[in-house]
Design an enzyme around this catalytic site. Sequence first.
Site, mmCIF file in Angstrom:
data_model
loop_
_atom_site.group_PDB
_atom_site.id
_atom_site.type_symbol
_atom_site.label_atom_id
_atom_site.label_comp_id
_atom_site.label_asym_id
_atom_site.label_seq_id
_atom_site.Cartn_x
_atom_site.Cartn_y
_atom_site.Cartn_z
ATOM 1 N N LYS A 140 0.851 -1.195 0.000
ATOM 2 C CA LYS A 140 0.000 0.000 0.000
ATOM 3 C C LYS A 140 0.889 1.249 0.000
ATOM 4 O O LYS A 140 1.479 1.603 1.024
ATOM 5 C CB LYS A 140 -0.905 0.040 1.234
ATOM 6 C CG LYS A 140 -1.904 1.190 1.162
ATOM 7 C CD LYS A 140 -2.369 1.690 2.508
ATOM 8 C CE LYS A 140 -1.624 2.864 3.022
ATOM 9 N NZ LYS A 140 -1.776 4.108 2.266
ATOM 10 N N GLU A 149 10.016 1.479 10.403
ATOM 11 C CA GLU A 149 11.106 2.387 9.992
ATOM 12 C C GLU A 149 10.515 3.793 10.070
ATOM 13 O O GLU A 149 9.733 4.187 9.204
ATOM 14 C CB GLU A 149 11.546 2.067 8.557
ATOM 15 C CG GLU A 149 12.101 0.661 8.366
ATOM 16 C CD GLU A 149 13.574 0.538 8.757
ATOM 17 O OE1 GLU A 149 14.168 1.544 9.196
ATOM 18 O OE2 GLU A 149 14.116 -0.565 8.624
ATOM 19 N N CYS A 188 14.346 10.658 5.726
ATOM 20 C CA CYS A 188 14.283 10.291 7.144
ATOM 21 C C CYS A 188 15.619 10.509 7.835
ATOM 22 O O CYS A 188 15.691 10.977 8.953
ATOM 23 C CB CYS A 188 13.827 8.842 7.283
ATOM 24 S SG CYS A 188 14.885 7.681 6.388
ATOM 25 N N GLU A 206 10.847 16.914 14.045
ATOM 26 C CA GLU A 206 11.389 16.602 12.719
ATOM 27 C C GLU A 206 10.737 17.534 11.705
ATOM 28 O O GLU A 206 9.553 17.379 11.409
ATOM 29 C CB GLU A 206 11.039 15.141 12.379
ATOM 30 C CG GLU A 206 11.539 14.702 11.032
ATOM 31 C CD GLU A 206 10.960 13.354 10.583
ATOM 32 O OE1 GLU A 206 9.764 13.088 10.842
ATOM 33 O OE2 GLU A 206 11.696 12.594 9.952
HETATM 34 P P1 NAD Z 1 2.694 8.744 7.604
HETATM 35 O O1 NAD Z 1 2.985 8.011 8.850
HETATM 36 O O2 NAD Z 1 1.737 9.859 7.644
HETATM 37 O O3 NAD Z 1 2.161 7.754 6.461
HETATM 38 C C1 NAD Z 1 2.888 6.622 6.042
HETATM 39 C C2 NAD Z 1 1.941 5.584 5.484
HETATM 40 O O4 NAD Z 1 1.095 5.118 6.533
HETATM 41 C C3 NAD Z 1 1.006 6.079 4.387
HETATM 42 O O5 NAD Z 1 0.909 5.080 3.390
HETATM 43 C C4 NAD Z 1 -0.322 6.244 5.118
HETATM 44 O O6 NAD Z 1 -1.460 6.148 4.277
HETATM 45 C C5 NAD Z 1 -0.263 5.077 6.082
HETATM 46 N N1 NAD Z 1 -1.126 5.190 7.265
HETATM 47 C C6 NAD Z 1 -1.661 6.297 7.829
HETATM 48 N N2 NAD Z 1 -2.383 5.976 8.931
HETATM 49 C C7 NAD Z 1 -2.270 4.633 9.077
HETATM 50 C C8 NAD Z 1 -2.757 3.696 10.042
HETATM 51 N N3 NAD Z 1 -3.507 4.091 11.072
HETATM 52 N N4 NAD Z 1 -2.426 2.394 9.896
HETATM 53 C C9 NAD Z 1 -1.636 1.992 8.873
HETATM 54 N N5 NAD Z 1 -1.157 2.823 7.923
HETATM 55 C C10 NAD Z 1 -1.479 4.129 8.019
HETATM 56 O O7 NAD Z 1 4.126 9.223 7.072
HETATM 57 P P2 NAD Z 1 4.432 10.179 5.841
HETATM 58 O O8 NAD Z 1 4.066 11.573 6.214
HETATM 59 O O9 NAD Z 1 3.877 9.556 4.599
HETATM 60 O O10 NAD Z 1 6.029 10.026 5.746
HETATM 61 C C11 NAD Z 1 6.933 10.879 6.382
HETATM 62 C C12 NAD Z 1 7.534 10.193 7.594
HETATM 63 O O11 NAD Z 1 8.156 8.968 7.215
HETATM 64 C C13 NAD Z 1 8.648 11.019 8.234
HETATM 65 O O12 NAD Z 1 8.501 10.983 9.632
HETATM 66 C C14 NAD Z 1 9.921 10.284 7.813
HETATM 67 O O13 NAD Z 1 11.012 10.490 8.674
HETATM 68 C C15 NAD Z 1 9.451 8.876 7.818
HETATM 69 N N6 NAD Z 1 10.334 8.032 7.022
HETATM 70 C C16 NAD Z 1 11.105 7.095 7.658
HETATM 71 C C17 NAD Z 1 11.999 6.308 6.922
HETATM 72 C C18 NAD Z 1 12.894 5.282 7.581
HETATM 73 O O14 NAD Z 1 13.453 4.438 6.869
HETATM 74 N N7 NAD Z 1 13.058 5.285 8.887
HETATM 75 C C19 NAD Z 1 12.092 6.479 5.544
HETATM 76 C C20 NAD Z 1 11.294 7.450 4.936
HETATM 77 C C21 NAD Z 1 10.408 8.206 5.682
#
Ligand code: NAD
Length: 495
Positions: free
Chosen positions: A194, A267, A301, A398
């Site tokens: 997804k 992650e 990230c 962040e």
């Molecule tokens: P987010 O947490 O808002 O969304 C990530 C995904 O989770 C999306 O596909 C979203 O639709 C889904 N989602 C939302 N609510 C959910 C739920 N209740 N259950 C399951 N899935 C759900 O994150 P974002 O804004 O898309 O991404 C940015 C964040 O990701 C930043 O904090 C960044 O640091 C982090 N990030 C971490 C890594 C890593 O490897 N550690 C890599 C890239 C990004």
Amino acid sequence: MSVEIMNTAATAEAGLADNRGQSHDTLLTFPHTINGKPVAGSAFFEVINPSTAQAFARCPDATQENLQQAVEAARGACYSWATLSWEERRRHLLGLAAAIRDHREELARLITSENGKPIARARDEVERSASQMERLVTLQVEDVVLRDDAQGRITMRHRPLGVVGAITPWNMPLVLCVPKIAHALYTGNTVIVKPSPYTPMSALRLGEIACDLFPAGVLNMLAGGNDLGRWLTEHSGIDKISFTGSVATGKRVMASASATLKRVTLELGGNDAAIVLDDVDVDAVAPKLYAAAFGNSGQICMAIKRLFVQRSIYPSLCEAMARIAKNTIVGDGFDPTVQLGPVQNAAQYRIVLDMLDDARKQGAQFLAGGHALNGPGYFIAPTIVTNVAEGMRLVDEEPFGPVLPILPFDNVDDAIVRANNTRYGLTGSVWTKDLKRGEALANRLEAGTTWVNQHVGLDACIPFGGAKESGIGCEYGVDGLKAYMQATAINVPVH
Ligand code: NAD
């Protein structure tokens, strides 16, 4: 919900994505991939190009019935996929890597349309998706004989978990999606992916491309909003969730996965520190620090998000960083001269601007940027901020945008304490000519990955994961593969 999609081939040929005046019917769309077949959506949401703030695509919004079909397909395919050897699964994944390269330009244009990043960086992202997969499948999880003596032989083996649900964010739409597919399938699981609702189009297209490369049901691609993510984490037919995204959502994923005791790999976000000692060559390190903080407009990230600089070189390093920031070309990623694209979505753009306002009110000084650029896209000028301190949102949270707070320090022990004074723990770095001292200091940073004289980078053979609230478990390396498997100790007596 609104998400931008790629433009027509003609516009792509012309170089710039101009979606203004595009009617709903002409918006690009792709189907879900379920059980090896395209499945058209019954409901849709728009995908926004962050450089134009206009819709460029219509994304199918998966229903619970679609998810159920995907789970049944993935469960149905599990057994025979798991019986393939590592070598057979490796061959399938190398085929996927080759197919990704064959579609490099198309996928890169989709990434720039949905994410905004410069087209050259989108091409890099496609290439890295393929090359990381190729590197990952050079590894293998071997059986280990734990005991072989007069009492008997105990062997530790690893078997697939079953069906993996993979959930990805918007900052790197393809290179965060492909490795999850690679980990899941290489270890003998089937997968339902997804992508983020902000950037689903490159992943949906990948699902179409991969359709003929795997037996039906092995790789399923479903697009949808946050509800779809929650349904995946709750579903009793899914055995593991591999999630990349924010800390807040990661906690929700862990909570809802607990009802079925699914395995989770999380992650999550970071507020990563770099510590620069006063023996460095300022002009040599400034461009490297800038690239590690501002790449992908700060939406990485593991990007540097807090820069601690020893007092005696603080003014010269701040000035060097500000000079680079002021000379950076920001704009539509389809313009080949552009170095940084927009913030990916309106909500994140607002968060970053609010943090800048908050810092301004508390006396922060902006050596470069500090403001939005002319729209219509979500552009923010690369921002170098001084006169900041812990306690400000810009330092404690962040930002995930093109913004870097630079903080002076006098005593390196204090700098380490301040770098560690956060609930995050993704990565960190130390910059010095003295490599031995650098290693000793990097060893004191509380993070999943630490570097000396570099920051940002990933090798598919080396485990990557976060300390503290930056994550649970890891991906990549043999440890990352094991996280997609169940260890079994098999105990056989001598007689
Ligand atoms: P987010 O947490 O808002 O969304 C990530 C995904 O989770 C999306 O596909 C979203 O639709 C889904 N989602 C939302 N609510 C959910 C739920 N209740 N259950 C399951 N899935 C759900 O994150 P974002 O804004 O898309 O991404 C940015 C964040 O990701 C930043 O904090 C960044 O640091 C982090 N990030 C971490 C890594 C890593 O490897 N550690 C890599 C890239 C990004």
